[in-house]
Scaffold this motif. Sequence first.
Motif, mmCIF file in Angstrom:
data_model
loop_
_atom_site.group_PDB
_atom_site.id
_atom_site.type_symbol
_atom_site.label_atom_id
_atom_site.label_comp_id
_atom_site.label_asym_id
_atom_site.label_seq_id
_atom_site.Cartn_x
_atom_site.Cartn_y
_atom_site.Cartn_z
ATOM 1 N N SER A 42 0.832 -1.197 0.000
ATOM 2 C CA SER A 42 0.000 0.000 0.000
ATOM 3 C C SER A 42 0.872 1.254 0.000
ATOM 4 O O SER A 42 1.849 1.335 0.736
ATOM 5 N N GLY A 43 0.551 2.204 -0.865
ATOM 6 C CA GLY A 43 1.298 3.454 -0.908
ATOM 7 C C GLY A 43 2.522 3.420 -1.806
ATOM 8 O O GLY A 43 3.285 4.385 -1.862
ATOM 9 N N GLY A 45 2.617 3.451 -5.007
ATOM 10 C CA GLY A 45 2.476 4.272 -6.217
ATOM 11 C C GLY A 45 1.793 3.570 -7.386
ATOM 12 O O GLY A 45 1.828 4.060 -8.507
ATOM 13 N N LYS A 46 1.151 2.446 -7.112
ATOM 14 C CA LYS A 46 0.506 1.681 -8.182
ATOM 15 C C LYS A 46 -0.648 2.476 -8.802
ATOM 16 O O LYS A 46 -0.710 2.660 -10.014
ATOM 17 N N SER A 47 -1.552 2.958 -7.936
ATOM 18 C CA SER A 47 -2.716 3.692 -8.462
ATOM 19 C C SER A 47 -2.293 5.007 -9.102
ATOM 20 O O SER A 47 -2.816 5.385 -10.151
ATOM 21 N N VAL A 48 -1.340 5.684 -8.487
ATOM 22 C CA VAL A 48 -0.920 6.983 -9.041
ATOM 23 C C VAL A 48 -0.295 6.783 -10.429
ATOM 24 O O VAL A 48 -0.479 7.612 -11.319
ATOM 25 N N LEU A 277 7.473 9.507 1.737
ATOM 26 C CA LEU A 277 7.671 10.005 0.365
ATOM 27 C C LEU A 277 7.964 11.504 0.318
ATOM 28 O O LEU A 277 8.336 12.045 -0.708
HETATM 29 N N1 LIG Z 1 -4.316 13.146 -3.407
HETATM 30 C C1 LIG Z 1 -3.169 12.851 -2.800
HETATM 31 N N2 LIG Z 1 -2.520 13.769 -2.033
HETATM 32 C C2 LIG Z 1 -1.345 13.467 -1.428
HETATM 33 N N3 LIG Z 1 -0.747 12.277 -1.515
HETATM 34 C C3 LIG Z 1 -1.348 11.332 -2.256
HETATM 35 C C4 LIG Z 1 -2.589 11.549 -2.932
HETATM 36 N N4 LIG Z 1 -2.930 10.422 -3.591
HETATM 37 C C5 LIG Z 1 -1.956 9.536 -3.327
HETATM 38 N N5 LIG Z 1 -0.996 10.061 -2.537
HETATM 39 C C6 LIG Z 1 0.215 9.419 -2.033
HETATM 40 O O1 LIG Z 1 0.905 8.807 -3.090
HETATM 41 C C7 LIG Z 1 1.482 7.582 -2.663
HETATM 42 C C8 LIG Z 1 1.128 6.496 -3.636
HETATM 43 O O2 LIG Z 1 -0.258 6.237 -3.545
HETATM 44 P P1 LIG Z 1 -1.022 5.157 -4.406
HETATM 45 O O3 LIG Z 1 -2.456 5.421 -4.237
HETATM 46 O O4 LIG Z 1 -0.494 5.146 -5.792
HETATM 47 O O5 LIG Z 1 -0.614 3.805 -3.684
HETATM 48 P P2 LIG Z 1 -1.001 2.321 -4.081
HETATM 49 O O6 LIG Z 1 0.270 1.610 -4.408
HETATM 50 O O7 LIG Z 1 -2.059 2.345 -5.117
HETATM 51 O O8 LIG Z 1 -1.538 1.761 -2.692
HETATM 52 P P3 LIG Z 1 -2.827 0.853 -2.356
HETATM 53 O O9 LIG Z 1 -2.339 -0.567 -2.491
HETATM 54 O O10 LIG Z 1 -3.134 1.197 -0.949
HETATM 55 O O11 LIG Z 1 -3.921 1.190 -3.307
HETATM 56 C C9 LIG Z 1 0.982 7.336 -1.249
HETATM 57 O O12 LIG Z 1 1.990 7.667 -0.352
HETATM 58 C C10 LIG Z 1 -0.171 8.290 -1.112
HETATM 59 O O13 LIG Z 1 -0.286 8.728 0.210
#
Ligand SMILES: Nc1ncnc2c1ncn2[C@@H]1O[C@H](COP(=O)(O)OP(=O)(O)OP(=O)(O)O)[C@@H](O)[C@H]1O
Length: 331
Positions: A42-43, A45-48, A277
């Motif tokens: 989690s976190g 950066g996959k979704s971003v 981060l």
């Molecule tokens: N709108 C936002 N404002 C600030 N930070 C953000 C925002 N969206 C995401 N982040 C940060 O970017 C980083 C990557 O987030 P992301 O959502 O890509 O994680 P992930 O790998 O998809 O995790 P998960 O498995 O929980 O879905 C995280 O540290 C998150 O807190």
Amino acid sequence: MALLEVRDLHTSFFTDAGEVRAVNGVSFNLDHGKVLGIVGESGSGKSVTAYSIMQILASTGKIVSGSIKFDGIELVGAGEKVMKDIRGNRISIIFQDPMTSLNPTYSIGKQLMEAILLHTGRNKQEAYDRAVEMLKLVNVNEPEKRMKQYPYEFSGGMRQRVMIAMALACEPDILIADEPTTALDVTIQAGILELMKDIQKKIGMAIIMITHDLGVVAQLCDEVIVMYAGGICEQGTENEIFYNPCHEYTKGLMRSIPTTDNNGEKLQPITGTPIDLLNLPKGCPFAPRCDNAMKICLTKTCERIQINEDHQAACWMNVKNSIEKEGGADE
Ligand SMILES: Nc1ncnc2c1ncn2[C@@H]1O[C@H](COP(=O)(O)OP(=O)(O)OP(=O)(O)O)[C@@H](O)[C@H]1O
Ligand SMILES: [Mg+2]
């Protein structure tokens, strides 16, 4: 030319606390008809990464640098007009929770038809026929009757099937699935994955499957990217990642999942907390949690090392191992 080429992508969120570097130099290719898995905790950066490709970031988020080429078109800086043509038409996304993506006040049929009307030149009757056809494709029984029903009348698994139908209605070249089965129970999960595999074979689209479930990866993916702290720490074919992991983080991931090999053994979670981060460390971002970290790991990031033609990993351990091997050969 690959269908999608992401190069050195950097995406940040500009918050009151500072710049959150959510994606730090991600590069990968996706070929036509292939399934690419993105895994990581989690976190990481996959979704971003996915939202950057679709350009659906929160208002504080921005692609700072890098390139995203889709079918030869540069998407970074392309503007909303270009993205509108691509989003939902040529690249579709399904989200983790289908309830938040469906409008509770409209019937399933209306929502499916709207998506089809918006993205294709079909008329209303054609859109209706297509919607019914898509519901059949995702194994929803009595589709004509189901068209008139509302989201609350569907179970979680059924709603996710509808979301898949919606995402596929316009026959995208790429389907991005962001944890499409996490909210569902295990048996329903398996059904949805089977379905996606079937449809992928039938339609031949490419899929980016985002998940923290390595079982999903094993079932579906040709290639795997392992993300850590906004970067790619390891990338390779599914076989290479599972049977020859070459980054200490991936090795930890493999130890932390139940497999037929370690059945009954206690799972070993990776200890320590993910890094901040806002303040990325100087060396390898995983070093503070790595049991085998060396001095260099704390001071210098490791570039991606080619392990073989199907496999790259950014871990100093591979350099150490190859030096040791060479040393051994001299003796
Ligand atoms: N709108 C936002 N404002 C600030 N930070 C953000 C925002 N969206 C995401 N982040 C940060 O970017 C980083 C990557 O987030 P992301 O959502 O890509 O994680 P992930 O790998 O998809 O995790 P998960 O498995 O929980 O879905 C995280 O540290 C998150 O807190
Ligand atoms: Mg996510």
